[in-house]
Design an enzyme around this catalytic site. Structure first.
Site, short mmCIF file in Angstrom:
data_model
loop_
_atom_site.label_atom_id
_atom_site.label_comp_id
_atom_site.label_asym_id
_atom_site.label_seq_id
_atom_site.Cartn_x
_atom_site.Cartn_y
_atom_site.Cartn_z
N CYS A 47 -3.07 11.03 -7.98
CA CYS A 47 -3.70 11.71 -9.19
C CYS A 47 -4.64 12.76 -8.56
CB CYS A 47 -4.50 10.87 -9.89
SG CYS A 47 -5.87 9.80 -9.09
N ARG A 104 -7.91 7.22 -10.61
CA ARG A 104 -7.14 6.93 -11.89
C ARG A 104 -5.77 6.07 -11.61
NH1 ARG A 104 -6.76 12.35 -14.91
NH2 ARG A 104 -7.22 13.03 -12.67
#
Lengths: 417, 324
Positions: free
Chosen positions: B274, B279
């Site tokens: 990411c 995340r």
């Protein structure tokens, strides 16, 4: 409500401020306490707003902020909890009672914070700071910020929190002072980077419990407060004869509270607000909005070095329409308005040119000081000292010194009363 | 590029990969984890209901990893302990996860060892709790580490009790081994995939606008890369697609279908990526722990790759320096 409304209406009927309440509630007939009804309506509105917020997803914190703000505004208005007025009372009138009230707030808050912090961080000796407590860098910039903030108090007549509660009383100076504060914040942002690089970046962030433990820090703070209170206690004015015992409702809602009582309440609110939402502070929203507006107008440096990493009244850009601090300030002003209405102390007046000028100029100084000091007399001084931050004490000393110096100079030159 | 060499490479990689850190890879890739079982002992997830019933369990350690400071202190799941992701789980000087010594001290303080069940949860959809699970997994704490399904938000939404008191647990005697390299992808791994020297799949879980190169960072987040776009050969499935509206992770069948639609079915090793790697830990957890796919997290992510000199980049939006 009968015991309250009857005497209030009678007592204050001939006073000029009734024109004011008539403005909000129509013509005031002799016995119908429209003013009190209006106050009740504002209080009910605040309660309904908090109720509604609490039902929104993630709104519990917002509702609490609004409630704490309202409570704080009520206490400030009732007890005239104004740092500058109390300081001036001592310097000019020789009356130490107000300042003793501020010391009472600090003593109560220091003890309350110690209870909370001891639970949150059983061992204060590590490298960590307690979550979002207002513990700022201590250095020359903090001293300058405090002194300029103090000068702003003397010029505009009070500090930012007092201008906010006085806005609720219809003060003609407060709106100008608050606009000036916003401008002062923009000036502060514009001067931040050089100050940060030259000094703030190397200023130590000193949390007393880390070095002394909670007990040591508590004893030190209470001893200092006692030492400050000692000479004041010897200058208390003679009691002005036996006073009639006021009825409880009148004592709470129309009579002025003694400042020490307001101080104890401020200490308690400070502790509870820290436990549930965050430290007391009134400039995060003003500063944040000023930063947003100035950023949009292209008046800010592209990057404010290190600013958002410091503790204190954070002005980081926000997207939300309703923020906890915005609601805190809104609740403060509205509750002060309701309290002033109920007590017959809502006295709006057309501002004079002098009030506007002093408000704006003083406000700019307040705003600059609160920006570079990472908070004001509430956020940095009260919440800082309560949390055991050296920065709170340093800002406080510089602030009172700056206010005294400016007052002395202003009185000598005939510019200040 | 012709397909044959790629297949050959895949074959070679397939033979070579198990040789590197086979032991540590074993738990994550174990097929038994593929079917998410209801039994909390087997499943990598625990429900809020299960946790409330088992709050007093002896060998249970509940750990909150939240982003927002002060959230834990103002009310946490009874018995939970706090971990601050940006100081406790990382090296604060160089960009790396906490080293073995630091991690040993942390695990001992939390009373964690290989026999305790650890339930991680946090705010922000468990992002950092999942990141914590990824760090723990590198130190060999895999099967005994669970995520609270739905995280802090679901616990609060269900009005389950919170506590503000400090939890005291007996320290453990855990000693961290050297972190396993098998769960972490490095820049070189990703570059090899981008250059088609290795047949693995990169799952980019950022927003479509970041993936296409329209923006360098999500709204309100500092642009920390010099280039916009994505790593060649990566596919985009935003992390949020793996969760239900209440924050719980979707069923294994739904997850399989979701990733299969993007061409990820677990037949090839996967690298999740990411912006800074947090995340993507969430998607790593889903792929590795729930579906049992062989997955590694690339924590360098776009803030490393998008700053590297001379690497291939795909920028669908055609932005130059983040603009047109």
């Amino acid at each position: 409500m009968r015991p309250l409304t009857g005497p209030v209406a009678e007592r204050s009927a001939p006073r000029p401020q009734d024109r004011a309440s008539a403005g909000t509630a129509g013509r005031a007939p002799s016995r119908v306490p429209y003013r009190v009804l209006a106050a009740l309506a504002v209080a009910a509105g605040l309660a309904a707003w908090a109720w509604w917020l609490a039902g929104q997803p993630g709104g519990a914190r917002l509702a609490l902020s609004l409630s704490f703000g309202a409570l704080f505004g009520f206490v400030l208005q009732r007890s005239r909890f104004c740092f500058y007025c109390q300081w001036r009372d001592l310097l000019v009138e020789g009356d130490p009672r107000g300042l003793l009230g501020i010391l009472a707030a600090l003593a109560a808050g220091v003890a309350g914070y110690a209870v909370v912090l001891g639970a949150w961080m059983p061992d204060p000796s590590g490298t960590r700071l307690p979550p979002d407590a207002h513990i700022g860098p201590v250095g020359p910039v903090l001293v300058l910020a405090g002194a300029v903030f103090g000068a702003g108090m003397a010029v505009s007549g009070s500090c930012i929190s007092a201008h906010l509660y006085r806005l609720g009383e219809g003060s003609p100076t407060a709106p100008f002072a608050l606009v000036g504060t916003g401008l002062g914040f923009v000036l502060g942002f514009a001067t931040w980077n050089p100050l940060y690089l030259a000094s703030v970046s190397e200023a130590p962030v000193i949390w007393l419990p880390r070095h002394l433990g909670y007990a040591g820090s508590l004893v030190l703070a209470l001893t200092l407060l006692a030492a400050l209170a000692w000479p004041l206690l010897h200058r208390l004015p003679e009691p002005a004869g036996p006073r009639p015992r006021p009825e409880p409702l009148r004592a709470v809602f129309t009579g002025r509270w003694p400042v020490w009582l307001g101080g104890l309440a401020v200490g308690a609110i400070g502790t509870l607000a820290y436990l549930r939402v965050g430290p007391l502070g009134v400039t995060a929203e003003i500063g944040g909005r000023a930063r947003q507006a100035a950023g949009a107008a292209g008046l800010l440096p592209a990057r404010l070095e290190g600013l958002d990493t410091f503790r204190g009244c954070a002005t980081a850009l926000r997207d939300a329409v309703l923020t906890p601090n915005g609601l805190f300030v809104g609740g403060l002003v509205l509750a002060s308005f309701a309290a002033a209405l109920a007590a017959g102390q809502f006295r709006p007046a057309r501002p004079t040119r002098g009030q506007a000028g002093r408000g704006l100029l003083g406000g700019v100084l307040l705003g600059w000081g609160a920006m570079t000091g990472l908070g004001c007399s509430v956020g940095t001084l009260l919440s800082g000292i309560m949390a055991g931050a050296l920065s709170g004490w340093v800002f406080g000393l510089a602030m009172f010194a700056g206010a005294a110096g400016t007052l002395w100079l202003g009185r000598r030159t005939g510019h200040l009363a | 590029m012709p397909r044959l060499p790629a297949r050959l490479l895949a074959l070679v990689a397939g033979i070579l990969l198990p040789l590197t850190g086979a032991a540590a890879q074993e738990p994550a890739a174990r097929p038994g984890a593929a079917a998410a079982k209801d039994d909390a002992k087997e499943s990598p997830l625990v429900s809020t209901e299960w946790l409330e019933k088992n709050l007093d369990a002896k060998s249970l350690r509940i750990v909150e990893v939240s982003v927002e400071p002060g959230v834990f202190e103002r009310g946490h799941i009874p018995g939970a302990q706090n971990v601050v992701w940006h100081t406790d789980l990382v090296d604060t000087v160089s960009r790396d996860i906490a080293g073995p010594d630091k991690f040993t001290a942390l695990a001992r303080r939390l009373g964690i060892d290989r026999t305790t069940t650890v339930v991680l949860y946090g705010d922000n959809n468990n992002w950092f709790a999942a990141w914590g699970a990824w760090v723990l997994a590198q130190y060999g704490l895999v099967d005994n580490v669970k995520l609270l399904d739905g995280g802090r938000r679901k616990w609060e939404a269900e009005k389950r009790p919170l506590d503000t008191r400090t939890t005291e647990v007996a320290a453990s005697t855990f000693t961290a081994p050297a972190p396993s390299p098998a769960l972490r992808a490095r820049f070189g791994d990703v570059l090899a995939v981008a250059r088609k020297e290795r047949d693995e799949q990169i799952l980019d879980i950022r927003s479509p606008d970041e993936f296409s190169g329209k923006v360098i960072a999500p709204p309100g987040v500092q642009e920390l890369a010099i280039r916009a776009g994505h790593i060649p050969g990566s596919v985009n499935v935003p992390w949020a697609k793996a969760v239900n509206p209440d924050g719980t992770i979707k069923s294994p069948a739904e997850l399989k279908a979701l990733y299969a639609a993007a061409g990820i079915d677990g037949t090839k090793p996967i690298i999740t990526s990411c912006r800074i790697g947090e995340r993507s830990s969430h998607s790593w957890f889903v792929l590795s722990r729930i579906l049992g796919y062989q997955a590694r997290n690339y924590d360098g992510s776009w803030t490393e790759y998008g700053n590297a000199v001379g690497v291939p980049v795909v920028n669908l939006a055609g932005t130059v320096w983040g603009g047109k």
